[in-house]
Design a protein around this motif. Structure first.
Motif, PDB file in Angstrom:
ATOM      1  N   ILE A  86       0.955  -1.225  -0.189  1.00 20.73           N
ATOM      2  CA  ILE A  86       0.153  -0.069   0.022  1.00 20.73           C
ATOM      3  C   ILE A  86       0.855   1.512   0.095  1.00 20.73           C
ATOM      4  O   ILE A  86       0.585   2.230  -0.875  1.00 20.73           O
ATOM      5  N   VAL A  87       1.829   1.347   0.824  1.00 19.47           N
ATOM      6  CA  VAL A  87       2.670   2.539   1.034  1.00 19.47           C
ATOM      7  C   VAL A  87       3.457   2.546  -0.048  1.00 19.47           C
ATOM      8  O   VAL A  87       3.501   3.789  -0.708  1.00 19.47           O
ATOM      9  N   ALA A  88       4.105   1.762  -0.917  1.00 20.97           N
ATOM     10  CA  ALA A  88       4.654   1.796  -2.051  1.00 20.97           C
ATOM     11  C   ALA A  88       3.888   2.322  -3.143  1.00 20.97           C
ATOM     12  O   ALA A  88       4.603   2.739  -4.121  1.00 20.97           O
ATOM     13  N   LYS A  89       2.716   2.003  -3.201  1.00 15.84           N
ATOM     14  CA  LYS A  89       1.963   2.185  -4.369  1.00 15.84           C
ATOM     15  C   LYS A  89       1.416   3.804  -4.038  1.00 15.84           C
ATOM     16  O   LYS A  89       1.372   4.397  -5.332  1.00 15.84           O
ATOM     17  N   ILE A  90       1.324   4.337  -2.926  1.00 12.35           N
ATOM     18  CA  ILE A  90       0.807   5.638  -2.896  1.00 12.35           C
ATOM     19  C   ILE A  90       1.981   6.789  -2.644  1.00 12.35           C
ATOM     20  O   ILE A  90       1.633   7.874  -3.122  1.00 12.35           O
ATOM     21  N   PHE A  91       3.097   6.364  -2.104  1.00 14.32           N
ATOM     22  CA  PHE A  91       4.114   7.262  -1.900  1.00 14.32           C
ATOM     23  C   PHE A  91       5.285   7.107  -2.681  1.00 14.32           C
ATOM     24  O   PHE A  91       5.637   5.688  -2.759  1.00 14.32           O
ATOM     25  N   ASP A  92       6.110   8.116  -3.055  1.00  9.96           N
ATOM     26  CA  ASP A  92       7.509   7.961  -3.582  1.00  9.96           C
ATOM     27  C   ASP A  92       8.710   7.704  -2.438  1.00  9.96           C
ATOM     28  O   ASP A  92       9.427   7.031  -2.509  1.00  9.96           O
ATOM     29  N   ASN A  93       8.065   8.721  -1.603  1.00 12.09           N
ATOM     30  CA  ASN A  93       9.127   8.749  -0.519  1.00 12.09           C
ATOM     31  C   ASN A  93       8.614   8.129   0.793  1.00 12.09           C
ATOM     32  O   ASN A  93       7.531   8.705   1.538  1.00 12.09           O
ATOM     33  N   PHE A  94       9.507   7.194   1.216  1.00 12.76           N
ATOM     34  CA  PHE A  94       8.971   6.138   2.112  1.00 12.76           C
ATOM     35  C   PHE A  94      10.295   5.367   2.647  1.00 12.76           C
ATOM     36  O   PHE A  94      11.114   5.224   2.012  1.00 12.76           O
ATOM     37  N   SER A  95       9.971   5.199   4.038  1.00 10.20           N
ATOM     38  CA  SER A  95      11.214   4.203   4.785  1.00 10.20           C
ATOM     39  C   SER A  95      10.517   3.129   5.288  1.00 10.20           C
ATOM     40  O   SER A  95       9.564   3.188   5.818  1.00 10.20           O
ATOM     41  N   PHE A  96      11.275   2.096   5.430  1.00  9.88           N
ATOM     42  CA  PHE A  96      10.807   0.855   6.123  1.00  9.88           C
ATOM     43  C   PHE A  96      11.961   0.693   7.228  1.00  9.88           C
ATOM     44  O   PHE A  96      12.932   0.836   6.913  1.00  9.88           O
TER      45      PHE A  96
END
Ligand code: SF4
Length: 387
Positions: A150-160
């Motif tokens: 979900i996060v990878a689909k909606i945001f370009d800038n994210f951290s795991f």
């Protein structure tokens, strides 16, 4: 007068359950819309009151919703805070939210984005069921995967975010975790070594011999592995526990490490604010219910607002800036601390000694950086320098 840069940290004090290793200020609670709406309003009020006390013109460069689990907040609550800050916020500001995989679906993530969030820090910790169970997380590998998707689909800038360095974890399972992150084109990864903090369930279990720490050799093995694994993907370590592709470093955390001004709002939030010629360490009332009461009764929410002396500032700068693992030029410290205090405390003799122990590298008498062995002993190094 020119505008000063400011970062804002907002602390959300609730989580769905308490993780056994966590010593952050967080209260386990069930989803409770009424309670959460009330606390979002209180957070906004605390923010308004705290900003009023800043006696210079500023522009907000970063905003960070941390916790606790701020992904339990409603997007509406976040939007209200964003709208209030809008006129004072740089158009390119980084606006991050920490999220727990068990607390959102696609719609909620989209709502967060529409509310102004442009970076997500997803506390995955691991994609493996064995590891998640050990860490006491409330979701399984399926939910971890679907939240990452979900996060990878909606945001370009994210951290795991991952935790490493515990008995049941193997390099192989850690490799699988990092590989999964890479497959989602994750451009920022935080890897925190498990620590056993005072008062946590894990610390009690450790004392009772129910769980064990890993050996120092294993710690080093894990630490080196992260670097070696991520480098070929163009993801480089830029801080002791943080790795990113160029341009995706967390601007908010860089503000801490570069010792910039940040306002901490919400229960237990810390801040560092310059006023006049002085730097102040601030802390909000720790207990969320007492903090809420103070706001409702129009009382002060700061429990600490103390002027830092030059020695304290020097110590804090060293702890923060050396984490960035690059050359620290002692002359640059004169902006915050007078030259004679720097020279008195950080003598060349002390620096030479640390170099002889292989803990720092001296470029010249004024430029220092941590070595690989020094990274693991940062606190003792700073203590020694400032003693
Ligand atoms: S979800 Fe995060 S803040 Fe909450 S208890 Fe677990 S580790 Fe702590």
């Amino acid at each position: 007068m020119s505008q000063k840069k400011l970062s804002i940290y907002l602390h959300w004090p609730f989580c769905l359950s308490k993780c056994p290793y966590c010593d952050f200020m967080s209260i386990p609670t069930q989803n409770d819309d009424e309670l959460f709406e009330k606390y979002a309003e209180l957070l906004l009020l605390d923010l308004k009151n705290s900003l009023e006390k800043i006696d210079y013109d500023f522009q907000i460069e970063t905003i960070f919703f941390g916790g606790g689990t701020p992904s339990l907040m409603s997007a509406k609550g976040i939007e209200k805070i964003q709208k209030f800050l809008q006129t004072k916020t740089n158009a390119n500001a980084e606006i991050s939210l920490e999220a727990n995989p068990a607390t959102f679906d696609s719609q909620k993530m989209r709502d967060f984005k529409n509310a102004g969030i442009n970076r997500i820090s997803l506390g995955i910790q691991s994609f493996s069921d064995t590891n998640l169970q050990f860490l006491g997380r409330i979701y399984d590998s399926h939910q971890a995967i679907s939240s990452a998707e979900i996060v990878a689909k909606i945001f370009d800038n994210f951290s795991f975010d991952f935790i490493y360095g515990y008995e049941c974890q193997t390099i192989k399972s850690f490799e699988k975790d990092l590989r999964t992150a890479i497959n989602y084109d994750c451009k920022h990864i935080s890897c925190y070594q498990l620590t056993f903090e005072e008062g946590t369930l894990f610390q009690k279990k450790l004392q009772a011999g129910i769980i064990k720490t890993i050996s120092e050799e294993q710690e080093i093995l894990f630490y080196k592995f992260i670097d070696d694994f991520l480098k070929p993907y163009g993801i480089f370590r830029y801080e002791i526990s943080n790795y990113a592709k160029k341009g995706f470093e967390c601007k908010h955390n860089l503000a801490y490490w570069n010792y910039c001004n940040y306002l901490g709002v919400g229960p237990a939030a810390h801040g560092r604010i310059k006023s006049g010629n002085y730097k102040y360490a601030t802390e909000k009332i720790r207990n969320p219910f007492e903090w809420a009461k103070a706001i409702e009764e129009k009382q002060e929410t700061y429990s600490v607002f103390s002027k830092l002396n030059e020695e304290e500032i020097l110590q804090e700068i060293l702890i923060m800036k050396l984490r960035l693992l690059k050359e620290l030029d002692l002359c640059d410290l004169y902006e915050e601390v007078s030259k004679n205090v720097v020279e008195e405390m950080i003598s060349y003799k002390k620096l030479e000694f640390l170099q002889s122990q292989g803990l720092i590298k001296l470029q010249n008498p004024k430029q220092i950086r941590l070595t690989e062995s020094g990274i693991l002993k940062l606190n003792s190094i700073v203590e020694f320098l400032c003693s």
